[in-house]
Scaffold this active site. Sequence first.
Site: not given
Length: 293
Positions: A46-47
Site C-alpha cells: 500500500e501507498t
Amino acid sequence: MTRRFMHLDVFAPHAGAGNPLAVVLDAEGLDTEAMQRIAAWTNVIETTFVLPPTTPEASYRVRIFTPRRELAFAGHPSVGTAHAVLAARLAAPRENADGTRQLVQECGAGLLPVRVEGDGPTQALFVQAPATQVLARRDGEDVGLRALLGARLSTAGAALIDSGRRWWAAELVDEAAVRGWTPDFNGIAALAAPHEAMGLAVFARCAGADYGLVVRALMPFHGHYEDPASGAANAALAGYLHATGQARELGDRYVVSQGREVGRDARLTLVREGGRIWVGGATQSVVTGTLRW
C-alpha cells in the site's frame, strides 16, 4: 514538482520486521489517476497520500492505494501514515479530557481516531478500527474447512467477518499448526471468492510466549500473497473474538506475532476499549526523502 516522501516499516520493533508502507506527504495537486500510477510504481502493498482535511474535526486526510486499486480503510497504512504526519510535523496530537492524545484521520471509511502512546523511540500508534460484523460461521466439522485445513482446524471452526475488509478467520489447534502450514491458495480462493473476502486469516493461542496469538493472513487473489502484518485482519479478528466471548483469556489488550513465515517478525497490539477495537504498534522510518513526479 518535488514532494516529501517516506518509506516506513509498520508494526515493526526494528527496521525489516514489519509491513512496508510508502507515504507521499504533499499530495495536493495529484488526481486519482496519478496516485494510482505512483502506487503501481512504488509496488509495495500500500501507498498513502496525505492531503489537507476537509473538516475541522480531522487532523489530516489520507487516501490509500494498493498497486491496483484504492481502499477505504486499511490498518497498517493508517498507523504508518499517522507516524509520517507526526514526523513531518503536519499535525500535532490533541489531548483528550482523560489525558490520552490522539489524531483524527479522515479517510474513505470516515473519521477515525488514532491514539498516540509514548514519544520518540517508544512511540506507538493505534487506529480505531471499524466495528466487526460476523456474517457467517462454520463449525469445526465443516467438510470444506476440513478439506482445506485438515487436523490443524480446531473445534471452534471458522467465521466470515467484516471490519472494513472481509475475511474468513479460522482457529487452528496450536502455534505449530499455524506456523507449519503450507497454504493451499487455490483452496483459500474457493472459500473466499463466493463471499468477496480478502482471504483467510488463521490463528492460534500461544501460552507462555510474549504474545497471545500467532496469526497468518493469506490472500489468494492477484498473486498468492501472505501479509507480513495485517492491521485490518487482526482488528476484525479481535472484534470477532471479543464479540463471541472467545477472548476472555486474552484480556482487553494482547499482542500478536505475525510474519515469520515470510521473513519478518512483526508485533501488533490489539486493545478493546468501550466496545471498540484499536490496533497499533511501533513504526520505523526507513527512508526519508523527496519524490519527483
